[in-house]
Design a protein around this motif. Structure first.
Motif, PDB file in Angstrom:
ATOM      1  N   ASP A 137     -35.070  12.285  24.920  1.00  0.00           N
ATOM      2  CA  ASP A 137     -34.041  13.342  24.799  1.00  0.00           C
ATOM      3  C   ASP A 137     -33.347  13.806  26.017  1.00  0.00           C
ATOM      4  O   ASP A 137     -33.863  14.505  26.882  1.00  0.00           O
ATOM      5  N   GLY A 197     -30.858  15.677  27.251  1.00  0.00           N
ATOM      6  CA  GLY A 197     -30.909  17.064  27.524  1.00  0.00           C
ATOM      7  C   GLY A 197     -32.400  17.829  27.673  1.00  0.00           C
ATOM      8  O   GLY A 197     -32.319  18.779  28.619  1.00  0.00           O
ATOM      9  N   GLN A 242     -28.509  15.075  34.056  1.00  0.00           N
ATOM     10  CA  GLN A 242     -28.728  14.201  32.771  1.00  0.00           C
ATOM     11  C   GLN A 242     -28.392  12.907  32.989  1.00  0.00           C
ATOM     12  O   GLN A 242     -28.757  11.887  32.455  1.00  0.00           O
ATOM     13  N   LYS A 258     -30.153   9.562  31.767  1.00  0.00           N
ATOM     14  CA  LYS A 258     -29.280   8.463  31.115  1.00  0.00           C
ATOM     15  C   LYS A 258     -29.550   7.181  31.699  1.00  0.00           C
ATOM     16  O   LYS A 258     -29.617   6.118  31.080  1.00  0.00           O
ATOM     17  N   ASP A 265     -27.137  11.593  23.027  1.00  0.00           N
ATOM     18  CA  ASP A 265     -28.008  12.350  23.008  1.00  0.00           C
ATOM     19  C   ASP A 265     -29.473  11.815  23.570  1.00  0.00           C
ATOM     20  O   ASP A 265     -30.320  12.616  24.202  1.00  0.00           O
ATOM     21  N   GLY A 266     -29.721  10.585  23.283  1.00  0.00           N
ATOM     22  CA  GLY A 266     -31.212  10.085  23.784  1.00  0.00           C
ATOM     23  C   GLY A 266     -31.201   8.563  23.370  1.00  0.00           C
ATOM     24  O   GLY A 266     -30.602   7.790  22.797  1.00  0.00           O
TER      25      GLY A 266
END
Ligand code: SAM
Ligand code: SF4
Length: 449
Positions: free
Chosen positions: A383, A385, A395, A399, A418-419
């Protein structure tokens, strides 16, 4: 492409990967971490915080051929006496360096065989720990037990010390498999130990079995699983046998020609998992199963499952202090490992110093990669965030690592804004290896369990 072909293509049947009970893994520790660093880390533990303790008893009466753990055989109690004195001295030193009011979260005795200690020494060790780190109502006290190395007096001593959880090593009940791995152990002895320990207060029972052993077949493993289930465990570990004779010399006695190949190992794992599932045990991480109400299963369901040197844990303490030869301590700032041999460990402690020999100080990049690896192993997901928040990383950096993984494992990973989510948990160790900044092509294939 079938699931089998996908797993084969990604190397599941041919690659070795660390178990990632830490990041960096212990082979990448260096010699720059010594007693002073360890003392500093102990002093920095926040007052009133919770810490966990791991006590290592490296001795065994029998030396099972399959075992990859660092153990020392002894037929007498003489080395145990001297070692116990060193454990007590180390406990006092550690407690002196810690700030006031630190409380015990978890206490685990592992090995080796902690129940090689005679009853009076079990009591002596428990009292020594209790003087510095008293058990409270919320703390868990677990012990690894070899069912052939425990009797009514030892069970009573553990019960009086406040034991709440016990891990019994089974491995396999089939006589042909047992003789091929040099570990003979009857179902009756195992049952006796499980029941006696439960009666003495160990309300929670963990059992360990192995797949991938020589001569193991679907039928023989089914029989082992059924016998294991008869003991009504709360939690099960189904570990893949790690055959690493270059690291664990005794394993040269294992008949390699009768070891199942990669696809057969996977089929055995899959079959045993299905049997556990049908009996009401849910999978936790890559190699554990637990029934409803078990703390590890709850942690898995609510996203708080973690990884430490004992494997999966629901312990949320940030500090784990390892006591004894070769034990590893974990702090937010890094890892510290004691001298591996009992002689060197005892010499250090007898001189009045902590026995820290090696370790690792975490960099910001380590913190980020450690969190991603823990999330892959515990949640099969990243995840963005959440990782950024917990590690202080950008982030974009999270990523970037996830995008590289997705490119390589496109058939089993989906990525969103988001993930990343992994659909094949069996590949999480291999993926973790791709995130591992210390892994090079030259050391990829020379790993222990
Ligand atoms: C270090 S042993 C200690 C337990 C205790 N001495 C006993 O014999 O039951 C803990 C567990 O490590 C696991 N283990 C040891 N060697 C292994 C190997 N080569 N591959 C996978 N698991 C292994 C076994 O499942 C074992 O029960
Ligand atoms: S499996 Fe247990 S008893 Fe056997 S050698 Fe390993 S630690 Fe010792």
């Amino acid at each position: 492409m079938t699931q089998h072909e996908t797993l084969r293509r990604y190397g599941l049947f041919t690659s070795r990967a660390p178990r990632y009970t830490s990041y960096p893994t212990a082979p990448h520790f260096n010699n720059e971490t010594g007693p002073e660093t360890m003392a500093g880390w102990l002093e920095q533990v926040p007052e009133q915080s919770k810490v966990s303790l791991y006590i290592h008893i490296p001795f065994c009466r029998r030396l099972c051929w399959f075992c990859a753990c660092r153990t020392q055989g002894t037929q007498t109690d003489a080395p145990l006496r001297g070692y116990l004195d060193m454990l007590k001295a180390e406990l006092a030193m550690v407690a002196n360096s810690l700030p006031a009011g630190v409380q015990l979260s978890r206490l685990h005795w592992g090995g080796g065989t902690p129940t090689i200690l005679p009853p009076a020494m079990i009591t002596e060790l428990a009292e020594a720990i209790d003087r510095h780190f008293p058990l409270s109502s919320g703390s868990e006290f677990s012990v690894e037990v070899d069912p052939t190395m425990v009797d009514a007096e030892k069970v009573a001593a553990l019960g009086a010390a406040g034991l709440t959880r016990v891990s019994l090593g089974i491995q396999d009940f089939d006589p042909q498999v047992q003789s091929a791995i040099g570990r003979i152990q009857s179902f009756e002895d195992t049952k006796w130990a499980a029941e006696a320990l439960r009666d003495a207060g160990a309300k929670n029972l963990n059992l360990d079995i192995l797949y991938g052993l020589p001569f193991q077949t679907a039928d023989s493993l089914t029989d082992t699983v059924n016998k294991t289930l008869e003991l009504s465990p709360d939690r099960l570990a189904l570990y893949g046998y790690a055959h690493v004779p270059w690291a664990a010399k005794r394993q040269v006695l294992i008949p390699e020609d009768h070891l199942p190949d990669g696809p057969t190992r996977y089929a055995l794992f899959h079959m045993a998992s299905q049997l556990f599932g049908a009996a009401g045990y849910d999978a936790v991480g890559i190699d554990h199963f637990a029934r409803a109400g078990d703390g590890l299963l709850n942690a898995s369901l609510n996203g708080t499952l973690r990884r430490n040197f004992q494997g999966y844990t629901d312990d949320q303490a940030d500090v784990l202090i390892g006591i004894g030869a070769s034990s590893i301590s974990r702090f937010p700032a890094g890892y510290a490992q004691n001298a591996p041999g009992t002689g060197e460990y005892a010499t250090a402690i007898a001189s009045g110093k902590l026995a820290t020999k090696r370790g690792h100080t975490m960099t910001q990049d380590d913190v980020l990669r450690a969190q991603i690896i823990e999330d892959l192993m515990c949640r099969f997901a990243i995840d963005f965030g959440n990782v950024a928040k917990r590690t202080g990383a950008a982030q974009a950096d999270v990523k970037a690592i996830a995008t590289d993984l997705q490119r390589k494992y496109a058939d089993v990973c989906s990525i969103s804004a988001d993930g990343l989510t992994l659909s094949e948990p069996a590949l999480s160790r291999l993926m973790a290896m791709d995130v591992d900044g210390y892994m090079t092509n030259s050391n990829r294939h020379s790993l222990a369990i």
